[in-house]
Design a protein around this motif. Structure first.
Motif, PDB file in Angstrom:
ATOM      1  N   VAL A  54       0.827  -1.214   0.000  1.00  0.00           N
ATOM      2  CA  VAL A  54       0.000   0.000   0.000  1.00  0.00           C
ATOM      3  C   VAL A  54       0.859   1.261   0.000  1.00  0.00           C
ATOM      4  CG1 VAL A  54      -1.951  -1.114   1.131  1.00  0.00           C
ATOM      5  CG2 VAL A  54      -0.199  -0.039   2.532  1.00  0.00           C
ATOM      6  N   GLY A  55       2.177   1.091  -0.073  1.00  0.00           N
ATOM      7  CA  GLY A  55       3.059   2.246  -0.155  1.00  0.00           C
ATOM      8  C   GLY A  55       4.487   1.814  -0.402  1.00  0.00           C
ATOM      9  N   GLY A  67      11.828  -3.748   1.197  1.00  0.00           N
ATOM     10  CA  GLY A  67      10.923  -2.616   1.027  1.00  0.00           C
ATOM     11  C   GLY A  67      11.684  -1.326   0.902  1.00  0.00           C
ATOM     12  N   GLY A  68      11.270  -0.495  -0.045  1.00  0.00           N
ATOM     13  CA  GLY A  68      11.961   0.765  -0.268  1.00  0.00           C
ATOM     14  C   GLY A  68      11.014   1.933  -0.286  1.00  0.00           C
ATOM     15  N   ALA A  69      11.450   3.048   0.293  1.00  0.00           N
ATOM     16  CA  ALA A  69      10.686   4.287   0.266  1.00  0.00           C
ATOM     17  C   ALA A  69      11.686   5.422   0.350  1.00  0.00           C
ATOM     18  CB  ALA A  69       9.697   4.361   1.423  1.00  0.00           C
ATOM     19  N   ARG A  96      20.243   3.872   3.010  1.00  0.00           N
ATOM     20  CA  ARG A  96      19.520   5.009   3.565  1.00  0.00           C
ATOM     21  C   ARG A  96      19.482   6.131   2.549  1.00  0.00           C
ATOM     22  NH1 ARG A  96      21.785   6.901   9.094  1.00  0.00           N
ATOM     23  NH2 ARG A  96      23.800   6.588   8.073  1.00  0.00           N
ATOM     24  N   ALA A  97      18.312   6.712   2.386  1.00  0.00           N
ATOM     25  CA  ALA A  97      18.170   7.817   1.437  1.00  0.00           C
ATOM     26  C   ALA A  97      18.586   9.146   2.058  1.00  0.00           C
ATOM     27  CB  ALA A  97      16.713   7.905   0.970  1.00  0.00           C
ATOM     28  N   ALA A 194      14.459   4.889   3.357  1.00  0.00           N
ATOM     29  CA  ALA A 194      15.484   3.846   3.307  1.00  0.00           C
ATOM     30  C   ALA A 194      14.968   2.656   2.525  1.00  0.00           C
ATOM     31  CB  ALA A 194      15.855   3.417   4.723  1.00  0.00           C
ATOM     32  N   THR A 195      15.904   1.744   2.233  1.00  0.00           N
ATOM     33  CA  THR A 195      15.562   0.409   1.763  1.00  0.00           C
ATOM     34  C   THR A 195      15.922  -0.552   2.883  1.00  0.00           C
ATOM     35  OG1 THR A 195      16.004   0.963  -0.552  1.00  0.00           O
ATOM     36  CG2 THR A 195      16.026  -1.377   0.047  1.00  0.00           C
ATOM     37  N   VAL A 196      14.941  -1.336   3.334  1.00  0.00           N
ATOM     38  CA  VAL A 196      15.121  -2.225   4.484  1.00  0.00           C
ATOM     39  C   VAL A 196      14.636  -3.614   4.095  1.00  0.00           C
ATOM     40  CG1 VAL A 196      14.523  -2.644   6.910  1.00  0.00           C
ATOM     41  CG2 VAL A 196      14.743  -0.292   6.060  1.00  0.00           C
TER      42      VAL A 196
END
Length: 474
Positions: A54-55, A67-69, A96-97, A194-196
């Protein structure tokens, strides 16, 4: 100025509160028991069935869910809502972004991710940023430095009804009494900035044990009259310090004014803790409301008021926390009804436990509100605490700590009958260790911040600052 004083008092008392491993960690490893309802190691090639993105962007890669955001929020939901459960996962920050990277576990999350939900998230910049809730409410728990470079960390949340406690590598880092898990809601993994990657996700049903320790080595921390060693007792200031200290319950005493308004007051008179005089039952709400309840304690608290029960409950409902409500005096069932009516009007029946020294007060409460759990306070032990507890329908038996020392075996007897044991009022690590050895489920203390610190350090290594507070009755 009072806000600054509260912050200073809290920082002073909680230095190191959550900076040491939890007591019993070496032996704890991972709690046992219960039926596993979700077990996922991401050995397949795609997202597991009934998992919903959902995101952000999510994919299975190398046996892990990644998962990345970038600058937003990534959420993947799954599972059905449960009332009492344990949710575990391993997580690792891959990239980490920016400085705002975080990740965590979400509970009571709608499948669409829309609307109100609760997540305990861990910030990863290693600069002392707090663990926080998904709604942005910070907790007073520094994140271990370098969490982003440590490889896998273990995340866990224990949920029992409205109470949810998050753990990072078996150390408690966050707690809320505002979880609203419902059957329509589920669980989520969340990331931000981040991507975790996640692995070994497991959800286990657990028994409901709101007032017993069950599978945790920690005792329930109860702030006696609020944090009464740092702020004037039975005031909103004391409640605030107690909440910031990490106490799960605030203990307060309730009496009625002449016009039948429930107020927080331990003594029969207002003389000791206000600038007024007289029996509280002889004073009107207007008279009580005008009293200064803080200047006796310290100049910084001048102007602090005597709270009504309604004011206290509204604060707990909106800002978090549960109440151990002592009926200090009731001339009849109508007096108890007046207090219970306020609890119901504030929609707090799920977060209030009623206690009293007087069994009749508890019988009246049971008649009026069978949904409210009850606790019997005792200065000396009953000949048969189990029989008394079963007769009154108690959830808790609350003996004076010193009295318990004569017959510590009653703790096991009460546990076998399904009854929890909390002791009062205990302010030193020596005695905390002693009663912990007896197996008590909770401790009522004037020093909740130091008790939380002890609760989260290896057994026997907790310490307090300053001399112990004098022994008092609840």
């Amino acid at each position: 100025m009072r806000r600054d004083l509260l912050r200073s008092a809290f920082v002073l008392a909680t230095c190191g509160v959550l900076c040491s491993p939890a007591r019993g960690v070496a032996a704890e490893a991972r709690p046992a028991g219960g039926a596993v309802v979700v077990r996922e190691d991401f050995s397949g090639s795609g997202l597991p069935r009934q998992w919903r993105v959902v995101g952000g962007a999510w994919q299975v890669d190398g046996g892990r869910l990644v998962g990345g955001a970038g600058g937003g929020k990534g959420v993947v939901t799954f599972g059905a809502g449960l009332a009492d459960f344990r949710f575990e996962a391993r997580a690792r920050v891959e990239r980490r972004a920016g400085s705002g990277a975080w990740f965590g576990l979400g509970v009571d999350v709608p499948p669409t991710g829309a609307g109100r939900w609760t997540a305990g998230v861990v910030h990863t910049d290693g600069a002392g940023r707090p663990v926080s809730f998904g709604d942005g409410t910070s907790a007073a728990a520094p994140v271990p430095v370098g969490v982003a470079a440590r490889g896998d960390v273990r995340l866990r949340v224990e949920v029992r009804g409205q109470r949810a406690v998050w753990f990072l590598d078996d150390r408690q880092v966050l707690m809320t009494h505002r979880s609203s898990a419902e059957a329509v809601d589920g669980l989520a993994l969340v990331v931000g900035g981040a991507t975790v990657s996640f692995d070994d996700v497991r959800v286990t049903r657990v028994a409901s044990s709101a007032f017993q320790r069950a599978d945790t080595p920690r005792v329930t921390v109860v702030a006696h009259r609020g944090a009464s060693s740092l702020a004037p007792e039975n005031t909103m200031a004391a409640q605030e310090v107690g909440r910031r200290s990490g106490a799960e319950f605030i203990e307060n005493d309730v009496r009625l004014s002449r016009d039948r308004v429930p107020y927080l007051m331990h003594d029969a008179t207002v003389d000791r803790t206000t600038d007024g005089t007289g029996n509280i039952g002889a004073l009107s709400a207007a008279q009580i409301g005008a009293l200064d309840a803080g200047s006796w304690f310290a100049p910084a608290f001048v102007g602090e008021r005597v709270p009504t029960l309604a004011q206290q409950l509204a604060d707990l409902r909106t800002r978090g926390g549960s109440l151990l409500l002592e009926i200090k005096q009731a001339a009849g069932i109508e007096d108890v009804k007046t207090m219970i009516d306020v609890v119901r009007a504030e929609k707090m029946t799920g977060r209030v436990l009623v206690q009293s020294f007087d069994p009749q007060h508890l019988r009246w409460a049971r008649t009026l509100a069978p949904e409210l759990p009850l606790g019997l306070l005792r200065d000396t032990l009953d000949a048969d605490p189990v029989a008394v507890s079963e007769d009154l329908g108690l959830a808790l038996y609350l003996p004076n700590g010193t009295a318990l020392e004569a017959r510590p075996q009653v703790v096991d007897d009460l546990h076998q009958a399904g009854i929890g044991v909390w002791v009062w009022t205990v302010d030193t690590p020596e005695r905390w260790n002693r009663y912990d050895g007896y197996g008590v489920d909770g401790i009522i203390s004037n020093r909740p911040a130091e008790l939380v610190n002890w609760n989260n350090t290896p057994s026997g290594e907790g310490s307090t600052s300053g001399a112990p507070a004098p022994r008092t009755s609840p």
